[in-house]
Design an enzyme around this catalytic site. Sequence first.
Site, mmCIF file in Angstrom:
data_model
loop_
_atom_site.group_PDB
_atom_site.id
_atom_site.type_symbol
_atom_site.label_atom_id
_atom_site.label_comp_id
_atom_site.label_asym_id
_atom_site.label_seq_id
_atom_site.Cartn_x
_atom_site.Cartn_y
_atom_site.Cartn_z
ATOM 1 N N HIS A 1 -3.233 4.267 27.478
ATOM 2 C CA HIS A 1 -1.798 4.498 27.653
ATOM 3 C C HIS A 1 -1.172 3.316 28.381
ATOM 4 C CE1 HIS A 1 -2.764 9.052 27.559
ATOM 5 N NE2 HIS A 1 -2.012 8.804 26.499
ATOM 6 N N CYS B 1 -1.900 10.701 35.934
ATOM 7 C CA CYS B 1 -2.163 11.662 34.853
ATOM 8 C C CYS B 1 -2.106 13.119 35.291
ATOM 9 C CB CYS B 1 -3.543 11.409 34.254
ATOM 10 S SG CYS B 1 -3.781 9.799 33.509
#
Length: 277
Positions: free
Chosen positions: A167, A251
Site C-alpha cells: 500500500h 493499519c
Amino acid sequence: MDGYTYYGVALMRRPGPALDQGIVTHIPRSPVDPVLAARQYAIFQETVASAGWRVYEVDPAPDHPDSVFVEDTLVVCEGLAVVTRPGATERRGEVAGAEAAARALGLRVEHITAPGTLEGGDVLQAGASVYVGLGGRTNAAGADQLEALLAPLGRKVERVALREVLHLKSAVTALPDGTLIGLPELVDSGALPPLRRAPEEPGAHVLPLGGRDVLVSASAPATIHELTAERWRVLPVDISEFEKLEACVTCLSVLVPDLGDRGTDVPEVSSATAHGS
C-alpha cells in the site's frame, strides 16, 4: 493550540482466530502467534486511548483473517466515511461491519463501486492533499471515485504509482505538520512533495495522534530517536506479529477526528473500549 491538535474516535477491530492465514504479498510467510498478537492489539488500543482517543470497536469478522486491519475498509474525511471496495476480493466481506460502525457514529456514508477498487492503506491525507497509491489493491477507477467524493470537501487527489510495496502507507506517511516521511524508492516519488527518508523500513510508518503525539513501531529505533530529538512525543508500540502480515501502525485503526466548529461532533464514546452494535 499548536495548529494540528485533534482528537476523536478511533475505530478498531479485534484480531480473529484465523489471523495467521492473512494475506502476504511481498514478504515470506512466517508463523503468527495469535496470543501475542491479541496482547499487542490490546496494548496498541491502550496507547491510542492514552493519547486522548475514544476507542470504538467494530464488530468482529472472524471469517476474515485480515479484518483487524480495519484501515482498509474506510476512508474518513471530515464527516464523510467512504466505504471501500478492497482489491483483495477475499476482504470485501469486511466492509459491512465497518460501514455499520460509521453509521453508528453519525457519519455520512458513500461507497466505492465496481469497477473501482480502493483500500484505505492506499489513501494518505495531508492537509488538503490526498495521495492515492495505485498498485495491486487500488485502481484508477477507485481513485477517480474517491476524487469525486472528496472534491466538495476541498480536497485535491494526487495519484502515486507504487512499486514493490503493498500500500502507499506501507511506503510513505505524514507527520502532523504535513512533512512526508518514507522510502522514496518504493513509489513514484515525482508525484509527491519532497520526501524525508526514513532511516529504516518501519520508520516510514507514522500515525499522528494529535498535538505532538506520534505512534511509531518499536521496530524503528532510529526513527524513534530522530523524532524524539525533534521534540515529537513518540509513542512506540510493538506490533511484530502484525508486521509478519505486511501491516504497519496505520493499519490497525481508522481515526475519526471530532469535527468541532466544522460541523457536528460524532456521538460521545467512552474512553474505555466500546463495542459496535
